[in-house]
Design a protein around this motif. Structure first.
Motif, mmCIF file in Angstrom:
data_model
loop_
_atom_site.group_PDB
_atom_site.id
_atom_site.type_symbol
_atom_site.label_atom_id
_atom_site.label_comp_id
_atom_site.label_asym_id
_atom_site.label_seq_id
_atom_site.Cartn_x
_atom_site.Cartn_y
_atom_site.Cartn_z
ATOM 1 N N LEU A 1 3.734 5.725 -5.730
ATOM 2 C CA LEU A 1 3.685 5.832 -7.182
ATOM 3 C C LEU A 1 2.594 6.800 -7.628
ATOM 4 C CD1 LEU A 1 4.214 2.093 -8.214
ATOM 5 C CD2 LEU A 1 5.844 3.987 -8.413
ATOM 6 N N ILE A 2 1.463 6.790 -6.947
ATOM 7 C CA ILE A 2 0.391 7.740 -7.279
ATOM 8 C C ILE A 2 0.857 9.174 -7.037
ATOM 9 C CG2 ILE A 2 -1.905 8.537 -6.603
ATOM 10 C CD1 ILE A 2 -2.647 5.633 -6.065
ATOM 11 N N ALA A 3 1.516 9.393 -5.894
ATOM 12 C CA ALA A 3 2.017 10.726 -5.580
ATOM 13 C C ALA A 3 3.050 11.183 -6.611
ATOM 14 C CB ALA A 3 2.632 10.738 -4.181
ATOM 15 N N GLY B 1 3.256 10.192 -9.796
ATOM 16 C CA GLY B 1 2.560 10.478 -11.049
ATOM 17 C C GLY B 1 1.854 11.830 -11.027
ATOM 18 N N VAL B 2 1.184 12.124 -9.921
ATOM 19 C CA VAL B 2 0.498 13.416 -9.793
ATOM 20 C C VAL B 2 1.505 14.558 -9.818
ATOM 21 C CG1 VAL B 2 -0.896 14.845 -8.241
ATOM 22 C CG2 VAL B 2 -1.481 12.438 -8.586
ATOM 23 N N SER C 1 3.865 1.489 -1.304
ATOM 24 C CA SER C 1 4.432 1.594 -2.650
ATOM 25 C C SER C 1 3.419 2.162 -3.632
ATOM 26 C CB SER C 1 4.904 0.219 -3.128
ATOM 27 O OG SER C 1 5.860 -0.322 -2.242
ATOM 28 N N ARG C 2 2.184 1.697 -3.532
ATOM 29 C CA ARG C 2 1.145 2.171 -4.452
ATOM 30 C C ARG C 2 0.874 3.655 -4.251
ATOM 31 N NH1 ARG C 2 -4.382 2.707 -4.810
ATOM 32 N NH2 ARG C 2 -4.615 2.270 -2.582
ATOM 33 N N GLN C 3 0.781 4.086 -3.010
ATOM 34 C CA GLN C 3 0.533 5.495 -2.735
ATOM 35 C C GLN C 3 1.715 6.362 -3.185
ATOM 36 O OE1 GLN C 3 -2.263 6.813 -1.706
ATOM 37 N NE2 GLN C 3 -3.301 4.857 -1.358
ATOM 38 N N GLU D 1 0.834 -1.206 0.000
ATOM 39 C CA GLU D 1 0.000 0.000 0.000
ATOM 40 C C GLU D 1 0.863 1.249 0.000
ATOM 41 O OE1 GLU D 1 -3.491 2.240 -0.022
ATOM 42 O OE2 GLU D 1 -3.127 0.118 -0.396
#
Length: 401
Positions: free
Chosen positions: A166-168, A170-171, A162-164, A160
């Motif tokens: 990567l989202i941060a 990308g944004v 790692s996923r957050q 979780e």
């Protein structure tokens, strides 16, 4: 004709590198030698990508999950070492621990053992073995099993994170691209984004190469240094835009030369900013490693130190040369560069003609030619000039009636 080097003073002495840095007159040809920089950055990225693909990362327990045991480094037989803790772990469970490290100094230092997820019975067995062999001293001043604590981290929690992250990331990259495209133009946005991606890849590659442990603090530090790298690139690009305003109507400099001048004018500022930013980072690294041992401060400082060095280097030697190549794809800038080169060629031709007309008294052939020329002038001057004969009588013209 005497040519004066722009890197020399009026006294004829060559300027020092520090003076050239502070003056910023374009003495460092970074843009003109951009192919060398491309080779350097390309090789660096290739090594980092190969390391990430072959060696991988040393993910911490927060990402991979597992069990961590912590106990005081002071034991009944003196200081407990990491190797002693690993030996007891291997003897008790029949397999080696993933990692053992010492955190802190003096009486507050502790030993941390990390491994794959253990069953409750295995944790109890390991605690008993550590107590019997090493006897860690608790807060009561006596060896105690209660001085050994354990914690379990689920692998799903690390996923979780790692996923957050990567989202941060990308944004952040999307927001950066939009900001630069609106504030500058699309070519500057593209050059800055490529430089930013380079910083991410190289920083991650350094962690893979040296085996630094990747923790949540590492992710936080990575996002921090991306902001620093972007700031430095924006400073340089803003000066480039200032130097190239109205450039298409001028024939003094090409876009590449104007960009290189802007780079030199901001070079000392970039280095000073990086140096000032690195001082507190080095302080964090020293405090985290020497005083507190491996921990969050050290993880945060390592990624920031790596990212700061890589960020300032890419802002200076990668982003601006990329911008020049992207701009020179536009026919308008190529035509302007052709006009600049044609004007310089014309000036060089005129200067060469003036040099040919100059008399060198040390040249014997030129001296002989000059003497012959003077004799010819003297001979011509000795010939009496023709004079018109005076008309007798009334001057010609219509007679008055």
């Amino acid at each position: 004709m005497t040519v004066v080097d722009e890197n020399t003073t009026t006294a004829g002495k060559r300027e020092s590198i520090f003076r050239r840095l502070y003056v910023g007159t374009g003495a460092f040809d970074v843009v003109g030698k951009r192919k060398r920089w491309y080779l350097f950055f390309g090789a660096l990225v290739l090594v980092c990508v190969a390391s990430m693909g072959i060696k991988g990362f040393n993910f911490g327990i927060d990402f991979e999950g597992g069990t961590q045991l912590q106990m005081p480094a002071n034991g009944k037989n003196g200081q407990i070492t990491e190797q002693q803790a690993k030996d007891v772990y291997a003897e008790a469970l029949g397999r080696p621990a993933d990692e053992a490290q010492k955190v802190g100094t003096g009486g507050s230092s502790t030993i941390q053992l990390r491994s794959e997820t253990l069953e409750t019975s295995e944790v109890n067995k390991l605690k008993e073995a550590l107590f019997e062999k090493l006897g860690p001293i608790g807060s009561t001043g006596q060896p105690s099993v209660q001085a050994i604590s354990d914690s379990a981290v689920s692998a799903s929690w690390g996923g979780e994170i790692s996923r957050q992250a990567l989202i941060a990331l990308g944004v952040f990259l999307l927001a950066v691209t939009l900001f630069l495209a609106l504030y500058f133009d699309t070519r500057m946005a593209a050059a800055a984004l490529i430089s930013l991606l380079h910083d991410i890849v190289v920083t991650a590659g350094v962690y893979s190469l040296v085996g630094f442990e990747v923790t949540p603090a590492t992710v936080v530090g990575l996002l921090t240094i991306l902001g620093f790298s972007l700031y430095d690139t924006v400073v340089v690009f803003d000066k480039v835009r200032e130097n190239t305003r109205g450039l298409l109507g001028l024939t003094r400099r090409t876009f590449g030369e104007a960009a290189n001048l802007a780079l030199n004018q901001t070079l000392m500022r970039s280095f000073n900013t990086a140096l000032i930013a690195m001082l507190p980072i080095l302080g964090l690294l020293v405090v985290g490693y020497i005083l507190l041992g491996s921990g969050t401060l050290q993880d945060l400082a390592l990624v920031q130190l790596t990212g700061t060095v890589v960020g300032v280097l890419s802002s200076v030697a990668l982003a601006t040369p990329l911008l020049v190549d992207l701009k020179m794809r536009d026919p308008k800038f190529r035509q302007q560069a052709d006009r600049v080169h044609a004007r310089r060629a014309n000036q060089a031709r005129k200067a060469a003609e003036r040099e040919d007309d100059d008399f060198d008294p040390n040249d014997e052939d030129a001296l002989a030619a000059e003497l012959r020329k003077e004799k010819a002038y003297a001979a011509a001057a000795s010939v009496p000039a023709r004079t018109q004969k005076a008309h007798k009588g009334r001057p010609s013209g219509k007679r008055k009636k």
